[in-house]
Design a protein around this motif. Structure first.
Motif, PDB file in Angstrom:
ATOM      1  N   PRO A 228      -4.779   4.273  -1.546  1.00  0.00           N
ATOM      2  CA  PRO A 228      -4.094   5.121  -0.560  1.00  0.00           C
ATOM      3  C   PRO A 228      -4.987   5.548   0.599  1.00  0.00           C
ATOM      4  N   GLU A 229      -6.277   5.751   0.356  1.00  0.00           N
ATOM      5  CA  GLU A 229      -7.166   6.225   1.425  1.00  0.00           C
ATOM      6  C   GLU A 229      -7.560   5.117   2.396  1.00  0.00           C
ATOM      7  N   GLY A 230      -7.203   3.858   2.072  1.00  0.00           N
ATOM      8  CA  GLY A 230      -7.653   2.692   2.813  1.00  0.00           C
ATOM      9  C   GLY A 230      -8.602   1.889   1.948  1.00  0.00           C
ATOM     10  N   GLY A 231      -8.804   0.631   2.300  1.00  0.00           N
ATOM     11  CA  GLY A 231      -9.652  -0.221   1.482  1.00  0.00           C
ATOM     12  C   GLY A 231      -8.948  -0.703   0.227  1.00  0.00           C
ATOM     13  N   TRP A 232      -9.725  -1.306  -0.660  1.00  0.00           N
ATOM     14  CA  TRP A 232      -9.210  -1.954  -1.861  1.00  0.00           C
ATOM     15  C   TRP A 232     -10.058  -1.543  -3.061  1.00  0.00           C
TER      16      TRP A 232
ATOM     17  N   ARG B 215       0.852  -1.182   0.000  1.00  0.00           N
ATOM     18  CA  ARG B 215       0.000   0.000   0.000  1.00  0.00           C
ATOM     19  C   ARG B 215       0.889   1.234   0.000  1.00  0.00           C
ATOM     20  N   ARG B 216       0.522   2.220  -0.830  1.00  0.00           N
ATOM     21  CA  ARG B 216       1.319   3.430  -0.954  1.00  0.00           C
ATOM     22  C   ARG B 216       0.491   4.649  -0.590  1.00  0.00           C
ATOM     23  N   ASP B 217       1.185   5.705  -0.158  1.00  0.00           N
ATOM     24  CA  ASP B 217       0.556   6.991   0.053  1.00  0.00           C
ATOM     25  C   ASP B 217       0.443   7.691  -1.299  1.00  0.00           C
ATOM     26  N   THR B 218      -0.212   8.856  -1.309  1.00  0.00           N
ATOM     27  CA  THR B 218      -0.392   9.565  -2.581  1.00  0.00           C
ATOM     28  C   THR B 218       0.915  10.093  -3.151  1.00  0.00           C
ATOM     29  N   ASP B 219       1.952  10.216  -2.318  1.00  0.00           N
ATOM     30  CA  ASP B 219       3.253  10.676  -2.819  1.00  0.00           C
ATOM     31  C   ASP B 219       4.147   9.521  -3.253  1.00  0.00           C
ATOM     32  N   GLY B 220       3.594   8.309  -3.271  1.00  0.00           N
ATOM     33  CA  GLY B 220       4.350   7.140  -3.715  1.00  0.00           C
ATOM     34  C   GLY B 220       5.089   6.415  -2.617  1.00  0.00           C
TER      35      GLY B 220
END
Length: 262
Positions: free
Chosen positions: A136-140, A110-115
């Motif tokens: 990135p926000e959680g979930g799939w 899982r990555r954040d919005t900045d990679g």
């Protein structure tokens, strides 16, 4: 040090495209071994040090070292450890292909919005069946449709007129606050009701929030779909003990350049 388990990072495409075959890597021909890591935490540091620029979805294989047919040697990284890895850390190098029979677990990065890589997580049954990936926000999620028609929202370049995704939120989880520069229509499919909060269009989510509950209980006040207006802060919360599956349609179409999360 636990030497009975080793971890190997590779792209999801590489893992799924060679089903049934031993897993190799370019390093096997170049260096004579396949790079592995001693634990998931070290692998996360390796991913952030070496793979931040890649756009591929990465998966982490947990391997039983005793079930590998090739020798495993614990050696120092050369010329030095990746950033974030303590000096003196030894890495397991597998001098041959990785036997699929040795795989004990598969998890997805899982990555954040900045990679930035933030975790490795295993998929549940529904996420596996629908081939969903970490959001990135959680979930799939997985994009299921991109409209062939395009639009040019002011200041945002060219976007599809609309896009759609499956979105699955596991039991008891809540997404992070986020907003999109487009209208987003949520549609409930299965599982527990989903509490969808709307916190206005300020610089940050407003303290007083409105909410609707997506679900099948119409007499109880639940609704099967709800619209979150463009630029509105939102978050979703699974109210039950099993996965909730919805679809989200965004118009103009979704692009991570139009996405903000806190």
């Amino acid at each position: 040090m636990n030497t009975s388990t080793v971890f190997h990072l590779l792209s999801s495409e590489s893992y799924h495209s060679t089903t049934g075959e031993p897993i190799t890597a370019t390093s096997l021909e170049r260096e004579g071994f396949v790079h592995c890591s001693p634990d998931a935490e070290t692998t996360l540091a390796v991913a952030n040090s070496l793979y931040r620029s890649t756009e591929e979805q990465l998966v982490l294989l947990e391997l039983d070292a005793a079930s590998l047919s090739a020798p495993v040697r614990w050696e120092a990284p050369a010329p030095f450890p990746p950033e974030g890895v303590p000096a003196g850390t030894l890495f397991p190098h597998v001098y041959g292909a990785l036997d699929r029979a040795a795989i004990r677990g598969v998890s997805y990065a899982r990555r954040d919005t900045d990679g930035r890589f933030v975790s490795f997580e295993s998929r549940g049954e529904i996420a596996e069946r629908l081939d969903l990936l970490p959001h990135p926000e959680g979930g799939w999620y997985r994009r299921t449709w991109t409209c062939a028609q395009t639009s040019r929202p002011e200041g945002r370049g060219v976007r599809p007129s609309a896009t759609a995704i499956y979105y699955l939120l596991p039991a008891g989880q809540r997404s992070r606050w986020h907003r999109v520069e487009s209208d987003e229509l949520w549609m409930w499919h299965s599982g527990p009701a989903l509490l969808l909060r709307d916190a206005g269009r300020g610089r940050e989510p407003e303290e007083r929030t409105g909410a609707v509950t997506l679900g099948p209980d119409l007499p109880g006040g639940q609704v099967p779909q709800s619209l979150v207006p463009a630029d509105s802060w939102q978050c979703a919360e699974n109210t039950g003990d099993t996965d909730t599956l919805v679809s989200c349609v965004v118009s103009p179409g979704f692009d991570f350049a139009d996405f903000q999360m806190i």
